[in-house]
Scaffold this motif. Structure first.
Motif, short mmCIF file in Angstrom:
data_model
loop_
_atom_site.label_atom_id
_atom_site.label_comp_id
_atom_site.label_asym_id
_atom_site.label_seq_id
_atom_site.Cartn_x
_atom_site.Cartn_y
_atom_site.Cartn_z
N ALA A 93 19.46 -24.31 -4.53
CA ALA A 93 20.09 -23.06 -4.95
C ALA A 93 19.13 -22.36 -5.91
O ALA A 93 18.33 -23.00 -6.60
N GLN A 94 19.22 -21.03 -5.95
CA GLN A 94 18.29 -20.22 -6.74
C GLN A 94 18.24 -20.63 -8.21
O GLN A 94 17.19 -20.60 -8.85
N GLU A 95 19.38 -21.02 -8.77
CA GLU A 95 19.45 -21.31 -10.21
C GLU A 95 18.95 -22.71 -10.57
O GLU A 95 18.85 -23.05 -11.75
N THR A 96 18.62 -23.53 -9.60
CA THR A 96 18.16 -24.90 -9.88
C THR A 96 16.85 -24.89 -10.66
O THR A 96 15.90 -24.18 -10.31
N ALA A 131 23.31 -28.80 -6.04
CA ALA A 131 24.04 -29.15 -7.26
C ALA A 131 24.47 -30.62 -7.30
O ALA A 131 25.36 -30.99 -8.05
N SER A 132 23.83 -31.46 -6.50
CA SER A 132 24.17 -32.89 -6.48
C SER A 132 23.35 -33.68 -7.51
O SER A 132 23.71 -34.81 -7.84
N GLY A 133 22.23 -33.07 -7.97
CA GLY A 133 21.32 -33.81 -8.84
C GLY A 133 20.33 -34.67 -8.07
O GLY A 133 19.41 -35.25 -8.64
N GLU A 184 16.43 -33.38 -8.16
CA GLU A 184 15.72 -33.70 -9.39
C GLU A 184 15.37 -35.20 -9.46
O GLU A 184 14.25 -35.58 -9.81
N LYS A 185 16.34 -36.04 -9.11
CA LYS A 185 16.13 -37.49 -9.15
C LYS A 185 15.08 -37.91 -8.11
O LYS A 185 14.22 -38.76 -8.40
N ALA A 186 15.13 -37.31 -6.92
CA ALA A 186 14.15 -37.65 -5.87
C ALA A 186 12.75 -37.27 -6.31
O ALA A 186 11.80 -38.05 -6.13
N LEU A 187 12.59 -36.07 -6.88
CA LEU A 187 11.27 -35.64 -7.34
C LEU A 187 10.71 -36.58 -8.41
O LEU A 187 9.54 -36.98 -8.36
N GLU A 188 11.54 -36.91 -9.38
CA GLU A 188 11.09 -37.80 -10.45
C GLU A 188 10.70 -39.17 -9.91
O GLU A 188 9.69 -39.75 -10.33
#
Length: 196
Positions: free
Chosen positions: A164-167, A136-138, A141-145
């Motif tokens: 986490a499962q909901e990501t 939940a740090s974000g 997503e930022k690393a992947l992009e």
């Protein structure tokens, strides 16, 4: 509630060990407290079952390295080399200790610094990338992009994400693609690939 165990304590109480390969059974040091969240043995074993044919002779990046256990496990299973990145000085020192203890210091490089600074300055390609940032740090997503934008994964390379499962992971531009998901209780592993 007083005396209630934290989520971190509940996650895994057994000592962290290398599961298989050259350094099988070696115990890895951990920092006390809640700042690092080691991947459990069950999830780690599942993760390496997913990529078992994509490790030997490969170059590995363990981006949010923590104790270094994912990159060390890859080295134990025959990876050619690994780069470990973590922002904290004490964590970087711990990774170096764990590498020396397992006999992998000569095949590894430890970078103490911010993950985005490392990625934007990166001039090398990796075959296998592990992303296990704080949930939940974000950062995931930022690393992947960023990885897709600067294109540091080799042809047919794999990125393994723990979250986490909901990501919900972002859509990635070609030739990158989000692939299969694997669920283990509240934890999710997702593989992303560079398809050409």
């Amino acid at each position: 509630m007083p005396g209630r165990r934290t989520k971190f304590e509940e996650k895994e109480t057994a000592p962290m060990r290398v599961i298989t390969g050259e350094a099988r059974g070696r115990r890895l040091k951990e920092l006390s407290g809640m700042d690092t969240r080691p991947t459990t043995d069950k999830v780690k074993e599942s993760m390496f079952n997913i990529v078992q044919f994509d490790i030997e002779g490969r170059k590995v990046l363990d981006l949010f390295a923590g104790t270094g256990q994912l990159g060390i496990e890859a080295l134990s299973r025959g990876a050619e080399s690994a780069v470990f990145v973590d922002v904290r000085k004490d964590v970087a020192a711990l990774i170096r200790e764990n590498l020396a203890h397992c006999g992998f210091a000569g095949r590894a490089r430890v970078v103490q610094g911010d993950y985005l600074a490392f990625l934007t300055g990166c001039r090398e390609k990796f075959d296998l990338v592990f992303l296990d940032p704080p949930y939940a740090s974000g950062f995931l997503e930022k690393a992947l992009e960023t990885i897709a934008a600067i294109d540091i994964v080799s042809e047919n390379g794999i990125i393994v994400c723990e979250s986490a499962q909901e990501t919900v992971l972002p859509e990635l531009p070609a030739p990158y693609a989000v692939g299969r998901e694997y669920r283990y209780g509240k934890i999710k592993l997702t593989t992303c690939r560079r398809t050409v």
